[in-house]
Enzyme design. Structure first.
Site, PDB file in Angstrom:
ATOM      1  N   ASP A 123       2.301   6.107  -2.245  1.00 60.95           N
ATOM      2  CA  ASP A 123       3.568   5.444  -2.640  1.00 60.95           C
ATOM      3  C   ASP A 123       4.533   6.363  -3.214  1.00 60.95           C
ATOM      4  O   ASP A 123       5.610   6.078  -2.631  1.00 60.95           O
ATOM      5  CB  ASP A 123       3.037   4.334  -3.862  1.00 60.95           C
ATOM      6  CG  ASP A 123       4.189   3.695  -4.452  1.00 60.95           C
ATOM      7  OD1 ASP A 123       5.003   4.129  -5.257  1.00 60.95           O
ATOM      8  OD2 ASP A 123       4.288   2.599  -4.076  1.00 60.95           O
ATOM      9  N   HIS A 124       4.171   7.264  -4.018  1.00 58.33           N
ATOM     10  CA  HIS A 124       5.196   8.392  -4.372  1.00 58.33           C
ATOM     11  C   HIS A 124       5.509   8.911  -3.169  1.00 58.33           C
ATOM     12  O   HIS A 124       6.745   9.512  -3.018  1.00 58.33           O
ATOM     13  CB  HIS A 124       4.629   9.088  -5.564  1.00 58.33           C
ATOM     14  CG  HIS A 124       4.366   8.305  -6.920  1.00 58.33           C
ATOM     15  ND1 HIS A 124       4.611   7.016  -7.082  1.00 58.33           N
ATOM     16  CD2 HIS A 124       4.072   8.733  -7.896  1.00 58.33           C
ATOM     17  CE1 HIS A 124       4.547   6.710  -8.149  1.00 58.33           C
ATOM     18  NE2 HIS A 124       3.981   7.701  -8.868  1.00 58.33           N
TER      19      HIS A 124
ATOM     20  N   ASN B  22      -1.766  -0.053   0.921  1.00 57.80           N
ATOM     21  CA  ASN B  22      -1.072   0.725   1.855  1.00 57.80           C
ATOM     22  C   ASN B  22      -0.159   0.369   3.077  1.00 57.80           C
ATOM     23  O   ASN B  22       0.582   1.101   3.565  1.00 57.80           O
ATOM     24  CB  ASN B  22      -2.184   2.033   2.297  1.00 57.80           C
ATOM     25  CG  ASN B  22      -2.530   2.878   1.035  1.00 57.80           C
ATOM     26  OD1 ASN B  22      -1.664   2.803  -0.268  1.00 57.80           O
ATOM     27  ND2 ASN B  22      -3.674   3.442   0.940  1.00 57.80           N
TER      28      ASN B  22
ATOM     29  N   ASP C 165       7.909  -1.667  -2.402  1.00 54.94           N
ATOM     30  CA  ASP C 165       7.468  -0.801  -3.140  1.00 54.94           C
ATOM     31  C   ASP C 165       6.903  -1.371  -4.500  1.00 54.94           C
ATOM     32  O   ASP C 165       5.940  -0.440  -5.165  1.00 54.94           O
ATOM     33  CB  ASP C 165       8.539   0.181  -3.709  1.00 54.94           C
ATOM     34  CG  ASP C 165       8.264   1.331  -4.203  1.00 54.94           C
ATOM     35  OD1 ASP C 165       7.212   1.905  -3.764  1.00 54.94           O
ATOM     36  OD2 ASP C 165       9.058   1.913  -5.182  1.00 54.94           O
TER      37      ASP C 165
ATOM     38  N   ASP D 179       8.189   7.384  -1.689  1.00 56.20           N
ATOM     39  CA  ASP D 179       9.536   7.397  -2.187  1.00 56.20           C
ATOM     40  C   ASP D 179      10.237   8.785  -1.880  1.00 56.20           C
ATOM     41  O   ASP D 179      11.276   8.780  -1.794  1.00 56.20           O
ATOM     42  CB  ASP D 179       8.945   7.187  -3.657  1.00 56.20           C
ATOM     43  CG  ASP D 179       8.345   5.670  -3.755  1.00 56.20           C
ATOM     44  OD1 ASP D 179       8.780   4.970  -3.012  1.00 56.20           O
ATOM     45  OD2 ASP D 179       7.829   5.663  -4.889  1.00 56.20           O
TER      46      ASP D 179
ATOM     47  N   ARG E   4      -3.827  -3.993  -7.855  1.00 55.28           N
ATOM     48  CA  ARG E   4      -4.587  -4.751  -8.763  1.00 55.28           C
ATOM     49  C   ARG E   4      -5.216  -5.866  -8.519  1.00 55.28           C
ATOM     50  O   ARG E   4      -6.345  -6.127  -8.934  1.00 55.28           O
ATOM     51  CB  ARG E   4      -3.730  -4.770  -9.855  1.00 55.28           C
ATOM     52  CG  ARG E   4      -3.060  -3.311 -10.577  1.00 55.28           C
ATOM     53  CD  ARG E   4      -2.155  -3.273 -11.612  1.00 55.28           C
ATOM     54  NE  ARG E   4      -1.018  -4.093 -11.453  1.00 55.28           N
ATOM     55  CZ  ARG E   4      -0.027  -3.302 -10.947  1.00 55.28           C
ATOM     56  NH1 ARG E   4      -0.007  -2.115 -10.754  1.00 55.28           N
ATOM     57  NH2 ARG E   4       1.087  -3.982 -10.805  1.00 55.28           N
TER      58      ARG E   4
ATOM     59  N   ASP F 113       3.122  -3.537  -3.427  1.00 55.77           N
ATOM     60  CA  ASP F 113       2.000  -2.709  -3.229  1.00 55.77           C
ATOM     61  C   ASP F 113       1.130  -2.576  -4.437  1.00 55.77           C
ATOM     62  O   ASP F 113      -0.267  -2.653  -4.128  1.00 55.77           O
ATOM     63  CB  ASP F 113       2.174  -1.347  -2.469  1.00 55.77           C
ATOM     64  CG  ASP F 113       3.341  -0.549  -3.282  1.00 55.77           C
ATOM     65  OD1 ASP F 113       3.551  -0.829  -4.381  1.00 55.77           O
ATOM     66  OD2 ASP F 113       3.574   0.577  -2.845  1.00 55.77           O
TER      67      ASP F 113
END
Length: 399
Positions: A126-127, A58, A105, A130, A113, A108
């Site tokens: 994240d979204h 994040n 973007d 965006d 992972r 991250d």
């Protein structure tokens, strides 16, 4: 554990069913872009070891958002009405920052992972970033193209960003998977936007005001078309890359709905808040052009904030596996604004002072969006027992 239990009982947006939905949620995505698969993805795979394992994903996302915000403020400082040139260094900074934003973007998720910290919270943030970038980057492109406080700027932000983003999110809500098509906004779209800024830095801002027919050699063939500036020519071409994406979004939504033996019409009702925002937004532009020309940044940011509210609620709904709530109280003042504009435009009567209401409306919408975003981030941290900007030692992979 007792403290966490008390905090769970105090949450206002996520109930027990939402907590269960978050715990069951599995992120599924696929990027079909050739540019991504054969060029960018291998590059980003080689870049990810640069980041230390203790760095939370994040934080990477947040840095990208900060770069977008810096670019935005730089643009509106030098071009508050979006109709004049900026100093050349502005275009270079905005273009490079947009490329870095695109890179971060995508890094991250790889970092998540890699550190074993993938979560619904990460996808939400994240979204959510965006969603904000859709409006801010759209305003920056409108400034570079010198579109001004016009319907063209609205169409650029709406048709090039808001519409495909919302339908892509709606497809993910219904199908449970985020599928980016062969030509998509996060890859080709951002590359094209960055190229516009960098070309402007190299060739000068006046290029977007040249007659498109002269640039493409059409005039030399003897055809006498009316002069068409290159910036407007780009706006007219905008549907070409977005319409196929929209078609596939709706097609896969319908396919999933048919598999579930549900009504496709009921699924389309989820478009209602976005349709209301779109119709009333364009109506307000044409009914109150003086207002838009006097306060273009405030006007487009208000519409962008309302879009962020609508879209973030949709993201939140599929992460918690809630039914999407179509009712949106923040759109009610927009109805009042348009009714007031109709009275002013056709009858000369004023219900409310437009400029004051625009300013107050933006403050309320921005506060509502920030409150909702911060609240659900906090509640997800509590529900999933995770940190937002740090990685607990138990999550770090052993050397």
């Amino acid at each position: 554990l007792l403290d966490r239990g008390r905090r769970l009982t105090r949450m206002g947006y996520i109930d027990e069913n939402g907590v269960t939905g978050l715990q069951r949620y599995t992120y599924k995505s696929k990027d079909l872009s050739i540019t991504y698969q054969y060029i960018l993805s291998p590059i980003w795979d080689h870049m990810i070891p640069i980041f230390p394992l203790w760095l939370a994903p994040n934080v990477i996302t947040f840095i990208g958002l900060c770069l977008t915000i810096i670019s935005y403020f730089l643009v509106i400082y030098y071009n508050p009405y979006l109709d004049s040139p900026c100093p050349s260094f502005v275009y270079a900074i905005v273009g490079v920052f947009l490329l870095i934003y695109q890179t971060l973007d995508n890094l991250d998720g790889r970092q998540a992972r890699r550190t074993g910290t993938s979560s619904p919270l990460g996808e939400l943030f994240d979204h959510g970033c965006d969603v904000v970038t859709v409006t801010l980057s759209g305003i920056a492109v409108a400034s570079t193209l010198q579109l001004g406080p016009t319907w063209q700027t609205f169409f650029l932000i709406w048709g090039g960003g808001m519409l495909p983003f919302f339908l892509g999110t709606l497809e993910e809500y219904h199908t449970g998977a985020l599928i980016l098509r062969q030509i998509n906004g996060p890859i080709e779209g951002l590359l094209m936007m960055s190229a516009m800024h960098l070309v402007t830095f190299y060739l000068g801002s006046e290029i977007w005001l040249y007659n498109a027919w002269d640039l493409f050699g059409v005039s030399s063939l003897g055809y006498n078309f009316n002069p068409l500036p290159l910036n407007q020519f780009i706006i007219y071409l905008l549907p070409l890359p977005t319409l196929p994406t929209i078609f596939f979004n709706l097609m896969y939504i319908k396919r999933k709905i048919d598999e579930q033996n549900k009504s496709f019409f009921d699924a389309l009702k989820n478009l209602l808040p976005f349709i209301v925002l779109s119709v009333l937004g364009i109506a307000w532009i044409f009914l109150s052009p003086d207002l838009v020309q006097s306060h273009p940044i405030l006007f487009f940011n208000l519409l962008g904030t309302l879009f962020s509210l609508i879209c973030t609620r949709l993201i939140f709904s599929y992460l918690c596996q809630y039914e999407y709530t179509r009712a949106n109280e923040y759109l009610i003042p927009l109805v009042v604004c348009v009714l007031n504009s109709i009275l002013i435009h056709y009858l000369g009567q004023v219900l409310i002072q437009e400029e004051l209401f625009l300013f107050a409306y933006f403050l309320v919408a921005a506060f509502g969006y920030l409150h909702f975003s911060i609240s659900i981030i906090y509640e997800m941290c509590v529900a999933l027992d995770i940190s937002f900007f740090t990685i607990p030692n138990r999550s770090l992979p052993r050397a």
